[in-house]
Write a protein that holds these residues in place. Structure first.
Motif, short mmCIF file in Angstrom:
data_model
loop_
_atom_site.label_atom_id
_atom_site.label_comp_id
_atom_site.label_asym_id
_atom_site.label_seq_id
_atom_site.Cartn_x
_atom_site.Cartn_y
_atom_site.Cartn_z
N GLU A 1 1.54 14.43 0.27
CA GLU A 1 0.18 14.90 -0.24
C GLU A 1 -1.07 13.90 -0.03
OE1 GLU A 1 1.43 17.84 -3.89
OE2 GLU A 1 0.28 16.16 -4.31
N ARG A 2 -0.67 12.40 -0.30
CA ARG A 2 -1.59 11.55 -0.36
C ARG A 2 -2.22 11.38 1.07
NH1 ARG A 2 1.39 7.65 -1.47
NH2 ARG A 2 0.63 7.29 -3.69
N TRP A 3 -1.48 11.58 2.18
CA TRP A 3 -1.82 11.13 3.54
C TRP A 3 -2.11 12.51 4.40
CZ3 TRP A 3 -3.42 6.25 4.19
CH2 TRP A 3 -2.95 5.31 3.13
N THR B 1 -6.21 6.09 -3.99
CA THR B 1 -6.99 6.88 -5.21
C THR B 1 -6.02 8.53 -5.08
OG1 THR B 1 -7.65 8.02 -2.77
CG2 THR B 1 -9.04 6.19 -3.86
N TYR B 2 -4.76 8.47 -4.79
CA TYR B 2 -4.24 9.71 -5.01
C TYR B 2 -3.56 9.78 -6.56
CZ TYR B 2 0.12 12.65 -4.65
OH TYR B 2 1.01 13.61 -4.92
N ALA C 1 5.46 7.84 -5.23
CA ALA C 1 6.22 7.41 -4.08
C ALA C 1 7.42 8.38 -3.63
CB ALA C 1 6.93 6.02 -4.29
N SER C 2 7.54 9.47 -3.84
CA SER C 2 8.52 10.46 -3.53
C SER C 2 7.97 10.91 -2.05
CB SER C 2 8.67 11.71 -4.34
OG SER C 2 7.51 12.22 -4.60
N GLY C 3 8.98 11.48 -1.28
CA GLY C 3 8.70 12.10 -0.17
C GLY C 3 7.26 12.97 0.10
#
Ligand code: ADP
Ligand code: ZN
Length: 294
Positions: free
Chosen positions: A187-189, A164-165, A180-182
């Motif tokens: 941010e997503r998690w 959902t990010y 998919a960058s670091g």
């Protein structure tokens, strides 16, 4: 003979002096401040050595078109002070030696093709998944430039059904770098990527994205090796997950033993450790010397 190399990044400039076999004799790392400060420091460093040529693997975007008035410039970078910086012109004027120039990731793939894990290949790619995502492309014995230069980090991907990010690339809602960058993982998690090692779902989603990108590069560039690195790949469990997913995605369509039986020798970390970029820069200098010698 000694050759200078610069791995020019937005945070630091790694400078090294090496021989034509890629043996590094000396190196320094300088913080990237403003060009008028940092470039002068680099000239002072190389002034202590008798170098025959210099190569630069540079953060971008850059102009690689030799027929362009802005060849050798860093172009529209958001890095304050560096937009339209004539980095090649600066070192040519200061050092009076041939100056080779390419993107940082093209430099890295060249380093691995010359002295590392893709030695002997005439086509290979280097992908770094770190603060950003970048892809260097070596095809048919040379670095790929084209219209500008490849921007494989911005390849568009199908979103994971559970993701959902919204992505963090200001240009694309679903590009690789944005998803998919670091920093995107962080941010997503809600935590820095390095602190998420024990969360299986984080790396399952990450492998889903990296594998999609690699499958697309395999069917377009047909690389003989894929060198995969960058801070995120310190999660070494990703290598196995990515290899399995790539096989699933290609579904037997690209038929080669490297994919079917030897994928653990195909999608691999660099053999040059932390040095593919700086050694690739040295090689860019050597190639420019050969070019100018005719
Ligand atoms: P850069 O891309 O700036 O040249 P790196 O390739 O080292 O630098 O990438 C740095 C990024 O990699 C960090 O922002 C972080 O998100 C991620 N990273 C660093 N270490 C780890 C780790 N152990 N596990 C997962 N991600 C990491
Ligand atoms: Zn993008």
């Amino acid at each position: 003979m000694l050759i200078g190399g610069i791995e020019a990044g937005g945070t630091k400039m790694v400078c090294a002096v090496a021989d034509e076999k890629g043996q590094i004799k000396d190196r320094i790392s300088l913080p990237t401040r403003l060009p008028e400060e940092t470039l002068g420091e680099i000239v002072s460093y190389f002034g202590k050595w008798e170098i025959a040529a210099l190569g630069i693997g540079c953060f971008g975007p850059v102009d690689l078109d030799r027929s362009s008035a802005s060849y050798g410039h860093i172009t529209k970078t958001p890095k304050a002070g560096w937009e339209d910086c004539d980095i090649v012109g600066y070192f040519k004027d200061a050092l009076h030696i041939p100056v080779g120039f390419d993107t940082d990731v093209n430099g890295a793939v060249l380093g691995e093709v010359t002295w590392g894990a893709a030695k002997g290949c005439d086509s290979a790619i280097y992908i770094t998944v770190g603060t950003g995502v970048g892809v260097g492309v070596y095809v048919n014995g040379g670095l790929l430039h084209g219209l500008v230069h490849p921007e494989g980090g911005h390849i568009l991907l199908a979103k994971h059904p559970k993701d959902t990010y919204k992505g963090r690339c200001p240009f694309h809602p679903n590009c690789m770098e944005g998803l998919a960058s670091g920093p995107a993982i962080g941010e997503r998690w809600g935590k820095p990527a390095a602190e998420l090692a024990d969360r299986a779902e984080v790396w399952e989603m990450e492998a889903y994205y990296i594998a999609q990108a690699l499958a697309d590069y395999i069917v377009t560039y047909s690389p003989q090796r894929i060198i995969l690195w960058g801070g995120v790949m310190h999660q070494e469990q990703l290598f196995g997950m990515v290899r399995e997913r790539v096989k699933e995605l290609l579904n037997g369509y690209v038929h080669h033993e490297m994919l079917c039986d030897r994928i653990d020798e195909y999608i691999i970390p660099p053999a040059l450790g932390e040095d593919p970029g700086i050694l690739g820069a040295v090689r860019l200098g050597m190639l420019e010397l050969e070019r100018e010698a005719g």
